[in-house]
Design an enzyme around this catalytic site. Structure first.
Site, PDB file in Angstrom:
ATOM      1  N   ARG A   1      22.293  21.477  13.249  1.00 37.42           N
ATOM      2  CA  ARG A   1      21.678  22.020  14.453  1.00 37.42           C
ATOM      3  C   ARG A   1      20.884  23.282  14.179  1.00 37.42           C
ATOM      4  O   ARG A   1      20.952  24.252  14.944  1.00 37.42           O
ATOM      5  CB  ARG A   1      22.754  22.373  15.465  1.00 37.42           C
ATOM      6  CG  ARG A   1      23.584  21.228  15.949  1.00 37.42           C
ATOM      7  CD  ARG A   1      24.359  21.712  17.166  1.00 37.42           C
ATOM      8  NE  ARG A   1      25.600  20.991  17.319  1.00 37.42           N
ATOM      9  CZ  ARG A   1      25.689  19.782  17.820  1.00 37.42           C
ATOM     10  NH1 ARG A   1      24.614  19.146  18.198  1.00 37.42           N
ATOM     11  NH2 ARG A   1      26.851  19.190  17.938  1.00 37.42           N
ATOM     12  N   GLY A   2      20.153  23.316  13.084  1.00 37.25           N
ATOM     13  CA  GLY A   2      19.274  24.443  12.795  1.00 37.25           C
ATOM     14  C   GLY A   2      19.982  25.772  12.907  1.00 37.25           C
ATOM     15  O   GLY A   2      21.079  25.946  12.371  1.00 37.25           O
TER      16      GLY A   2
ATOM     17  N   ALA B   1      13.519  15.940  -1.584  1.00 38.67           N
ATOM     18  CA  ALA B   1      14.778  16.151  -0.868  1.00 38.67           C
ATOM     19  C   ALA B   1      15.991  15.946  -1.791  1.00 38.67           C
ATOM     20  O   ALA B   1      16.895  16.782  -1.826  1.00 38.67           O
ATOM     21  CB  ALA B   1      14.848  15.206   0.325  1.00 38.67           C
TER      22      ALA B   1
ATOM     23  N   ALA C   1      16.076  23.585   4.128  1.00 39.74           N
ATOM     24  CA  ALA C   1      17.386  23.990   4.676  1.00 39.74           C
ATOM     25  C   ALA C   1      18.324  22.788   4.781  1.00 39.74           C
ATOM     26  O   ALA C   1      19.511  22.878   4.448  1.00 39.74           O
ATOM     27  CB  ALA C   1      17.217  24.634   6.046  1.00 39.74           C
TER      28      ALA C   1
ATOM     29  N   ASP D   1      18.353  20.065   2.998  1.00 39.84           N
ATOM     30  CA  ASP D   1      18.802  19.621   1.670  1.00 39.84           C
ATOM     31  C   ASP D   1      19.872  20.566   1.137  1.00 39.84           C
ATOM     32  O   ASP D   1      20.881  20.130   0.571  1.00 39.84           O
ATOM     33  CB  ASP D   1      17.624  19.576   0.691  1.00 39.84           C
ATOM     34  CG  ASP D   1      16.503  18.695   1.202  1.00 39.84           C
ATOM     35  OD1 ASP D   1      16.789  17.740   1.942  1.00 39.84           O
ATOM     36  OD2 ASP D   1      15.335  18.977   0.874  1.00 39.84           O
TER      37      ASP D   1
HETATM   38  P1  ADP Z   1      16.460  20.259   8.609  1.00 41.61           P
HETATM   39  O1  ADP Z   1      15.901  21.278   7.638  1.00 41.61           O
HETATM   40  O2  ADP Z   1      16.914  19.028   7.934  1.00 41.61           O
HETATM   41  O3  ADP Z   1      15.583  20.027   9.806  1.00 41.61           O
HETATM   42  P2  ADP Z   1      18.101  22.107  10.143  1.00 41.61           P
HETATM   43  O4  ADP Z   1      16.880  22.795  10.612  1.00 41.61           O
HETATM   44  O5  ADP Z   1      19.076  21.654  11.149  1.00 41.61           O
HETATM   45  O6  ADP Z   1      17.795  20.859   9.184  1.00 41.61           O
HETATM   46  O7  ADP Z   1      18.810  23.103   9.137  1.00 41.61           O
HETATM   47  C1  ADP Z   1      19.856  22.681   8.302  1.00 41.61           C
HETATM   48  C2  ADP Z   1      20.914  23.736   8.226  1.00 41.61           C
HETATM   49  O8  ADP Z   1      20.355  24.943   7.671  1.00 41.61           O
HETATM   50  C3  ADP Z   1      21.498  24.135   9.568  1.00 41.61           C
HETATM   51  O9  ADP Z   1      22.531  23.246   9.947  1.00 41.61           O
HETATM   52  C4  ADP Z   1      21.990  25.536   9.248  1.00 41.61           C
HETATM   53  O10 ADP Z   1      23.202  25.481   8.524  1.00 41.61           O
HETATM   54  C5  ADP Z   1      20.914  26.073   8.320  1.00 41.61           C
HETATM   55  N1  ADP Z   1      19.862  26.761   9.083  1.00 41.61           N
HETATM   56  C6  ADP Z   1      18.718  26.244   9.579  1.00 41.61           C
HETATM   57  N2  ADP Z   1      17.996  27.172  10.245  1.00 41.61           N
HETATM   58  C7  ADP Z   1      18.699  28.329  10.170  1.00 41.61           C
HETATM   59  C8  ADP Z   1      18.494  29.665  10.635  1.00 41.61           C
HETATM   60  N3  ADP Z   1      17.403  30.015  11.352  1.00 41.61           N
HETATM   61  N4  ADP Z   1      19.441  30.598  10.343  1.00 41.61           N
HETATM   62  C9  ADP Z   1      20.533  30.283   9.627  1.00 41.61           C
HETATM   63  N5  ADP Z   1      20.780  29.038   9.157  1.00 41.61           N
HETATM   64  C10 ADP Z   1      19.890  28.067   9.415  1.00 41.61           C
HETATM   65  O1  KDG Z   2      13.492  18.529   2.702  1.00 42.31           O
HETATM   66  C1  KDG Z   2      12.430  19.126   2.051  1.00 42.31           C
HETATM   67  C2  KDG Z   2      11.631  17.977   1.583  1.00 42.31           C
HETATM   68  O2  KDG Z   2      11.054  17.382   2.695  1.00 42.31           O
HETATM   69  C3  KDG Z   2      10.599  18.217   0.646  1.00 42.31           C
HETATM   70  O3  KDG Z   2      10.561  19.324  -0.089  1.00 42.31           O
HETATM   71  C4  KDG Z   2       9.713  17.156   0.241  1.00 42.31           C
HETATM   72  O4  KDG Z   2      10.968  15.233  -0.179  1.00 42.31           O
HETATM   73  C5  KDG Z   2      10.110  15.770   0.485  1.00 42.31           C
HETATM   74  C6  KDG Z   2       9.407  15.032   1.548  1.00 42.31           C
HETATM   75  O5  KDG Z   2       9.285  13.848   1.373  1.00 42.31           O
HETATM   76  O6  KDG Z   2       8.981  15.589   2.561  1.00 42.31           O
END
Ligand code: ADP
Ligand code: KDG
Length: 319
Positions: free
Chosen positions: A229-230, A33, A259, A261
């Protein structure tokens, strides 16, 4: 001093396009990460340094070579002959479901201590970036994260913490307890919406719901709480009461790992460039979108002159 100092565990990463149990051709890369964040920042031209530990082995050499090739400072990274570099295998079990397996207990990275990190802290930085993953690696890394946060706070650096909860490493309850003493040093807390209860779990009055969790975190002294928020994008809650939400970019989804990171790298880049709140979120969403629209955690992240690339119409050929 560098712009951003970070540290944690970077692993040899094997990616399988199908299920491991029947065998599949693999791609090898490195992932972690914090080093993902460092690479994202370095691609944008910021000076980022990574100060983790690797084993004296081939995976360790691949990790250091990769980071150097990406212009991430590794002068304070360490090589420990007494333990191996950690490993991670990521199998695409079915089309839309990826499963992760770790080989990281007793890894070189888990030998991190405050003493091992001291030279990197002495070098100075504008921002310290921490994640909950490092705190889960064992008592030494947790103590190192805590001392780094206290040092950074005392020296006026910005301290960013990405909660990055990993259920495979510890329970939400253990994470909440371990992270609590760190929070007084944190300037910018970054969490997915479902990770907010992890951080507030150990609060005396456990706040219910996102609004209250954010309010409790701001009351605890943080300047900013950033909620990922993904595919919906992200929100920023500022201690001064201002609040911003910015939608995600619409991109085809290739690989969502990394995403978060990439998002952190974009957000910190915006802070370093002095961008206003909404523009910081836009840069964070842009990097998150690059990560989901390309394979690998960091391989597809943009250079500064590529930041506008996703605005091109789908199917564009640039020539
Ligand atoms: P994590 O990977 O830590 O679970 P998220 O899934 O919330 O975090 O994704 C982190 C960021 O990546 C989101 O806030 C958004 O900016 C981008 N992202 C994630 N999924 C999408 C998607 N399907 N389309 C566009 N951007 C995305
Ligand atoms: O955020 C992506 C990371 O989860 C990854 O590539 C590996 O650091 C990592 C973990 O501990 O899961």
């Amino acid at each position: 001093p560098v712009d951003v100092l970070t540290f944690g565990e970077t692993m040899l990463t094997v990616q399988l396009p199908g299920p491991l149990a029947v065998g599949a051709d693999a791609r090898t890369t490195v992932a972690g990460a914090e080093s993902n964040v460092a690479i994202g920042l370095a691609r944008l031209g910021h000076r980022a340094a990574w100060a983790g530990l690797v084993g004296d082995d081939e995976p360790g050499r691949l990790i250091l070579r990769t980071l150097r090739g990406e212009n991430v400072g590794t002068a304070r990274a360490g090589v420990r002959p007494e333990a191996p570099t950690g490993g991670m295998l990521r199998e695409r079990r079915v089309a839309d479901l990826v499963r992760v397996h770790y080989w990281r207990s007793h890894s070189a990275a888990s030998l991190l201590t405050p003493a091992a990190l001291a030279p990197a802290l002495d070098d100075g930085a504008r921002v310290l970036h921490l994640t909950g993953i490092t705190c889960a690696l064992g008592p030494g890394p947790l103590e190192a994260a805590h001392e780094a946060a206290a040092h950074a706070h005392a020296h006026g650096w910005t301290v960013a913490l990405d909660v990055n909860h990993r259920q495979r490493l510890w329970t939400a309850e253990d994470a909440g307890k371990a992270l609590l003493p760190l929070l007084e040093h944190v300037t910018v807390l970054i969490a997915s919406d479902d990770e907010l209860p992890v951080v507030t779990h150990a609060f005396a009055e456990r706040p219910e719901g996102e609004e209250r969790a954010v309010a409790a975190l701001l009351d605890a002294g943080m300047r900013e709480v950033v909620v990922k928020r993904g595919e919906e994008g992200a929100a920023l809650h500022n201690r001064n009461g201002s609040r911003h939400t910015v939608p995600a970019l619409r991109v085809p989804v290739r690989d969502t790992v990394g995403a978060g990171d990439a998002f952190c790298a974009g957000y910190l880049s915006g802070l370093l460039d002095g961008l206003p709140p909404a523009a910081r979120l836009t840069r964070a969403n842009t990097l998150g979108a690059f990560a989901v629209a390309s394979d690998g955690d960091w391989e597809g992240l943009p250079r500064r002159d590529e930041l506008e690339l996703l605005a091109a119409a789908p199917g564009t050929t640039i020539r």
